[in-house]
Design an enzyme around this catalytic site. Structure first.
Site, PDB file in Angstrom:
ATOM      1  N   TYR A 188      14.497   7.841  -3.995  1.00 25.40           N
ATOM      2  CA  TYR A 188      13.093   8.180  -3.774  1.00 25.40           C
ATOM      3  C   TYR A 188      12.760   9.559  -4.355  1.00 25.40           C
ATOM      4  O   TYR A 188      11.772   9.736  -5.075  1.00 25.40           O
ATOM      5  CB  TYR A 188      12.818   8.140  -2.270  1.00 25.40           C
ATOM      6  CG  TYR A 188      11.376   8.283  -1.853  1.00 25.40           C
ATOM      7  CD1 TYR A 188      10.565   7.159  -1.708  1.00 25.40           C
ATOM      8  CD2 TYR A 188      10.818   9.528  -1.579  1.00 25.40           C
ATOM      9  CE1 TYR A 188       9.241   7.278  -1.301  1.00 25.40           C
ATOM     10  CE2 TYR A 188       9.500   9.655  -1.178  1.00 25.40           C
ATOM     11  CZ  TYR A 188       8.717   8.528  -1.040  1.00 25.40           C
ATOM     12  OH  TYR A 188       7.409   8.646  -0.626  1.00 25.40           O
ATOM     13  N   SER A 202       4.613  12.670  -3.568  1.00 26.93           N
ATOM     14  CA  SER A 202       5.050  12.925  -2.193  1.00 26.93           C
ATOM     15  C   SER A 202       5.492  14.381  -2.127  1.00 26.93           C
ATOM     16  O   SER A 202       5.712  15.013  -3.177  1.00 26.93           O
ATOM     17  CB  SER A 202       6.252  12.008  -1.895  1.00 26.93           C
ATOM     18  OG  SER A 202       6.961  12.448  -0.754  1.00 26.93           O
TER      19      SER A 202
HETATM   20  P1  NAD Z   1       3.353   0.840   2.578  1.00 25.44           P
HETATM   21  O1  NAD Z   1       4.696   0.233   2.784  1.00 25.44           O
HETATM   22  O2  NAD Z   1       2.372   0.857   3.715  1.00 25.44           O
HETATM   23  O3  NAD Z   1       2.642   0.160   1.330  1.00 25.44           O
HETATM   24  C1  NAD Z   1       3.303  -0.002   0.097  1.00 25.44           C
HETATM   25  C2  NAD Z   1       2.720  -1.222  -0.585  1.00 25.44           C
HETATM   26  O4  NAD Z   1       3.409  -1.413  -1.829  1.00 25.44           O
HETATM   27  C3  NAD Z   1       2.922  -2.518   0.249  1.00 25.44           C
HETATM   28  O5  NAD Z   1       1.694  -3.207   0.395  1.00 25.44           O
HETATM   29  C4  NAD Z   1       3.933  -3.295  -0.570  1.00 25.44           C
HETATM   30  O6  NAD Z   1       3.786  -4.710  -0.473  1.00 25.44           O
HETATM   31  C5  NAD Z   1       3.642  -2.804  -1.991  1.00 25.44           C
HETATM   32  N1  NAD Z   1       4.791  -3.050  -2.853  1.00 25.44           N
HETATM   33  C6  NAD Z   1       6.093  -2.812  -2.563  1.00 25.44           C
HETATM   34  N2  NAD Z   1       6.871  -3.261  -3.559  1.00 25.44           N
HETATM   35  C7  NAD Z   1       6.058  -3.788  -4.492  1.00 25.44           C
HETATM   36  C8  NAD Z   1       6.273  -4.436  -5.754  1.00 25.44           C
HETATM   37  N3  NAD Z   1       7.508  -4.660  -6.213  1.00 25.44           N
HETATM   38  N4  NAD Z   1       5.202  -4.832  -6.464  1.00 25.44           N
HETATM   39  C9  NAD Z   1       3.942  -4.655  -5.980  1.00 25.44           C
HETATM   40  N5  NAD Z   1       3.682  -4.075  -4.794  1.00 25.44           N
HETATM   41  C10 NAD Z   1       4.727  -3.638  -4.059  1.00 25.44           C
HETATM   42  O7  NAD Z   1       3.636   2.321   2.046  1.00 25.44           O
HETATM   43  P2  NAD Z   1       2.760   3.666   2.097  1.00 25.44           P
HETATM   44  O8  NAD Z   1       3.354   4.524   3.123  1.00 25.44           O
HETATM   45  O9  NAD Z   1       1.313   3.392   2.103  1.00 25.44           O
HETATM   46  O10 NAD Z   1       3.188   4.316   0.700  1.00 25.44           O
HETATM   47  C11 NAD Z   1       2.378   4.223  -0.456  1.00 25.44           C
HETATM   48  C12 NAD Z   1       2.816   5.296  -1.449  1.00 25.44           C
HETATM   49  O11 NAD Z   1       2.651   6.586  -0.849  1.00 25.44           O
HETATM   50  C13 NAD Z   1       4.287   5.196  -1.870  1.00 25.44           C
HETATM   51  O12 NAD Z   1       4.412   5.500  -3.238  1.00 25.44           O
HETATM   52  C14 NAD Z   1       4.957   6.255  -1.031  1.00 25.44           C
HETATM   53  O13 NAD Z   1       6.103   6.767  -1.635  1.00 25.44           O
HETATM   54  C15 NAD Z   1       3.857   7.300  -0.989  1.00 25.44           C
HETATM   55  N6  NAD Z   1       4.011   8.230   0.136  1.00 25.44           N
HETATM   56  C16 NAD Z   1       3.992   7.771   1.423  1.00 25.44           C
HETATM   57  C17 NAD Z   1       4.141   8.680   2.457  1.00 25.44           C
HETATM   58  C18 NAD Z   1       4.117   8.253   3.880  1.00 25.44           C
HETATM   59  O14 NAD Z   1       4.425   9.073   4.732  1.00 25.44           O
HETATM   60  N7  NAD Z   1       3.758   7.011   4.196  1.00 25.44           N
HETATM   61  C19 NAD Z   1       4.323  10.042   2.179  1.00 25.44           C
HETATM   62  C20 NAD Z   1       4.334  10.460   0.855  1.00 25.44           C
HETATM   63  C21 NAD Z   1       4.176   9.543  -0.164  1.00 25.44           C
END
Ligand code: NAD
Length: 249
Positions: free
Chosen positions: A144, A131
């Site tokens: 985080y 991120s």
């Molecule tokens: P999201 O909430 O849409 O998806 C996350 C997924 O992880 C979900 O399907 C959830 O069920 C699964 N998950 C959560 N806990 C879990 C566990 N204990 N075991 C197995 N699966 C689990 O989130 P996203 O926004 O797509 O984020 C995905 C990644 O991208 C994360 O690592 C997040 O930090 C990173 N990220 C997101 C953003 C953003 O703006 N959305 C920005 C930078 C980085």
């Protein structure tokens, strides 16, 4: 889109939603057979059904469950993650520990588990979903930011150890991406401050980005597939921002 990954197998954690789901789709489109790992069963099944992959309903914070996952994959995408927003004096220690377990220990265990088959084959691609918060801090996101900075270090060690075996390891560093995780943050902040979700978007989330719009999950997934493609073999130990210029400022 090339079919560079024909005959390859990929494992994507958190593949049921958001960026992970976009990675599942893009990797499958590039020809890979995809293992979709998620704690949310219906989401994992739906994603796997959509691309002809295999669902694994696993809580990644449980090492025993994690140990049931396939270890013989060509591409590992460590993507699952959650957020918790609270000032440090009030940050719940158990929530901090949970986030390190999901976002640092699980990627470590999966890398450790998948490397032997990659080494045996002389080829592997590890992509760690970091991120902008792997490179920069924001207040109230102690767990985080700590987890993403730790993931950056883990990724670089995997790059150094994997190099002689044809394995690359990189981080992808998105700014705010339009996913359920971010939708939840926008609504929570709007409720807390008594403003509209549009105000939160413009004045908080996009304040540090030069390009004033949310990133789409497919933008991030395209980069993940490119990192697994034929022109990325020399790129390792790197952190690639997809952040609309956030970290340029
Ligand atoms: P999201 O909430 O849409 O998806 C996350 C997924 O992880 C979900 O399907 C959830 O069920 C699964 N998950 C959560 N806990 C879990 C566990 N204990 N075991 C197995 N699966 C689990 O989130 P996203 O926004 O797509 O984020 C995905 C990644 O991208 C994360 O690592 C997040 O930090 C990173 N990220 C997101 C953003 C953003 O703006 N959305 C920005 C930078 C980085």
């Amino acid at each position: 889109m090339t079919r560079d990954l024909q005959g390859r197998t990929a494992l994507v954690t958190g593949g049921g939603s958001g960026i992970g789901l976009a990675c599942v789709r893009a990797l499958a489109e590039a020809g890979a057979k995809v293992h979709v790992v998620d704690v949310a069963g219906p989401a994992a099944e739906a994603a796997a059904d959509e691309v002809g992959g295999q669902a694994h309903v696993v809580d990644l914070t449980d090492p025993a469950e994690l140990a049931t996952l396939p270890s013989d994959v060509d591409v590992l995408v460590n993507n699952a993650g959650v957020q918790h927003v609270a000032p440090l004096p009030e940050f719940p220690p158990e929530r901090f520990a949970f986030i390190q377990s999901l976002m640092v220990t699980a990627p470590f265990l999966l890398i450790r588990r998948c490397l032997p088959a990659m080494y045996a084959r002389g080829w592997g691609r590890i992509v760690n979903m970091s991120s902008v918060h792997g490179l920069r801090a924001s207040p109230y996101k102690a767990a985080y930011v700590a987890a993403k900075h730790a993931l950056e270090g883990l990724s670089k060690v995997a790059a150094l150890e994997g190099a002689e075996h044809g394995v690359t390891s990189n981080c992808v560093n998105p700014g705010y991406v339009r996913t359920p995780l971010v939708d939840g943050q926008i609504q929570a902040q709007a409720d807390e401050h008594g403003v509209t979700p549009e105000d939160v978007l413009e004045q908080v989330l996009l304040r540090r980005a030069a390009i004033k719009r949310l990133i789409e999950p497919a933008d991030v997934a395209d980069l993940v597939v490119w990192l697994c493609g034929r022109h990325a073999g020399q790129l390792t130990g790197a952190s690639l921002p997809v952040d609309g210029g956030w970290t340029a400022g």
